[in-house]
Design an enzyme around this catalytic site. Sequence first.
Site, PDB file in Angstrom:
ATOM      1  N   LYS A  55      64.024  24.171  21.667  1.00  0.00           N
ATOM      2  CA  LYS A  55      64.580  25.203  22.558  1.00  0.00           C
ATOM      3  C   LYS A  55      65.959  24.805  23.062  1.00  0.00           C
ATOM      4  O   LYS A  55      66.811  25.674  23.313  1.00  0.00           O
ATOM      5  CB  LYS A  55      63.640  25.467  23.737  1.00  0.00           C
ATOM      6  N   VAL A 182      56.598  30.371  13.132  1.00  0.00           N
ATOM      7  CA  VAL A 182      57.359  30.063  14.344  1.00  0.00           C
ATOM      8  C   VAL A 182      58.421  28.994  14.096  1.00  0.00           C
ATOM      9  O   VAL A 182      59.606  29.190  14.408  1.00  0.00           O
ATOM     10  CB  VAL A 182      56.407  29.617  15.479  1.00  0.00           C
ATOM     11  N   GLY A 184      59.743  27.852  11.314  1.00  0.00           N
ATOM     12  CA  GLY A 184      60.742  28.256  10.332  1.00  0.00           C
ATOM     13  C   GLY A 184      61.776  29.212  10.880  1.00  0.00           C
ATOM     14  O   GLY A 184      62.986  29.004  10.695  1.00  0.00           O
ATOM     15  N   VAL A 185      61.334  30.249  11.598  1.00  0.00           N
ATOM     16  CA  VAL A 185      62.311  31.236  12.077  1.00  0.00           C
ATOM     17  C   VAL A 185      63.123  30.696  13.249  1.00  0.00           C
ATOM     18  O   VAL A 185      64.277  31.084  13.439  1.00  0.00           O
ATOM     19  CB  VAL A 185      61.654  32.592  12.433  1.00  0.00           C
ATOM     20  N   HIS A 315      50.882  24.937  25.721  1.00  0.00           N
ATOM     21  CA  HIS A 315      50.180  25.452  26.899  1.00  0.00           C
ATOM     22  C   HIS A 315      48.684  25.632  26.636  1.00  0.00           C
ATOM     23  O   HIS A 315      47.888  25.595  27.572  1.00  0.00           O
ATOM     24  CB  HIS A 315      50.816  26.740  27.434  1.00  0.00           C
ATOM     25  N   HIS A 439      64.978  47.209  39.527  1.00  0.00           N
ATOM     26  CA  HIS A 439      66.012  47.814  38.674  1.00  0.00           C
ATOM     27  C   HIS A 439      67.377  47.237  39.046  1.00  0.00           C
ATOM     28  O   HIS A 439      67.691  47.120  40.226  1.00  0.00           O
ATOM     29  CB  HIS A 439      66.036  49.333  38.889  1.00  0.00           C
TER      30      HIS A 439
END
Length: 462
Positions: A55, A182, A184-185, A315, A439
């Site tokens: 990450k 997961v 690979g991409v 997790h 919003h």
Amino acid sequence: MANDASTVFDLVILGGGSGGYAAALRGAQLGLDVALIEKDKVGGTCLHRGCIPTKALLHAGEIADQARESEQFGVKATFEGIDVPAVHKYKDGVIAGLYKGLQGLIASRKVTYIEGEGRLSSPTSVDVDGRRIQGRHVLLATGSVPKSLPGLEIDGNRIISSDHALVLDRVPKSAIILGGGVIGVEFASAWKSFGSDVTVIEGLKHLVPVEDENSSKLLERAFRKRGIKFNLGTFFQKAEYTQDGVKVTLADGKEFEAEVLLVAVGRGPVSQGLGYEEQGVAMDRGYVLVDEYMRTNVPTISAVGDLVPTLQLAHVGFAEGILVAERLAGLKTVPIDYDGVPRVTYCHPEVASVGITEAKAKEIYGADKVVALKYNLAGNGKSKILNTAGEIKLVQVKDGAVVGVHMVGDRMGEQVGEAQLIYNWEALPAEVAQLIHAHPTQNEAMGEAHLALAGKPLHSHD
């Protein structure tokens, strides 16, 4: 063998990754006397060779893309390239900080930490470097390693695993990635952001094939737009060295060449030679078999994490480790609903989901009993500001609860928390529609999707 009989621990844990250390921390918190055995570094694959470093690379890639694309936001910036040593310094700094914090946690909970290679020596003991560590219960949590395919040798140079990819000293000019799941991409996404020419080879008919088909198609569309190439529906046959790199041949005769080949065909359990079978632990293809409370067939032995055939997610390991610790401490425990576990693929755009796919819902409830709704992020103000495209897809049992939430778009992983609550509390669309979402946020798209499914769409067409 020196029998350390002076201490019999309540729980001896073999493996200090996500599942093992979670069990250690929770067990100690509940008053159990815990020994945690780890041959490498506490934190395991997730912290050192998986979730966290990948990450960090993906975030560095995101920064690179933002620099390239800054003028569309009215910001003049210059992209001068990737400083690979500096990227690794950033990545390793993140890991080091978390590792230090985890070591502090282990010490503060009074967990006995034993560094060394352990082996199950009886249903109640583990041998570590000449010492026998005795326990009333043993938890196996030895994790997983990258897999390869028959006849495909990972050399760490031209043909590499994800472990090698995380410490690669350069940005490859071109890369073939074998496996469109997961791992690979995510590497395809990061390397493309860094400037590589990337091709993904996936034997099944879609990228991220375990996700809802709509999510797969949206990701494929986004990858095409980014210039990430992929070949679907044909399996790998062989790989061979060329003068400058690697050539991959598929079963239909197609050939692809690149500087490196990343083998990302999944991860296999670490169980061989650790004494499990000798002590009578039931196994299947290297996995330790457990029931819904993570108990093996041997009463004094449990197992968690990538070692057991459940979802290979950090997790999930945390939750399984906590479940074991609480069960051993005498607390009432509830089996994990693995469909209710949030799943995120952190490529650009992100893919996130909770619950079951539309196809699975139709299989369980019948096609006429399933309702699906897609909410396009084009109608979401914050997504427009971020210049991201995608959808939130809801799968509902007709006149009943939402049983699947499937999302594609930048930062959708941050929306998966509410999606998890919606699925696990068996929420009705009308109940979610009553909640007021801030919003402008991307989170608002979750509320808008449920408004539409409840029959009262606001910023979407009927």
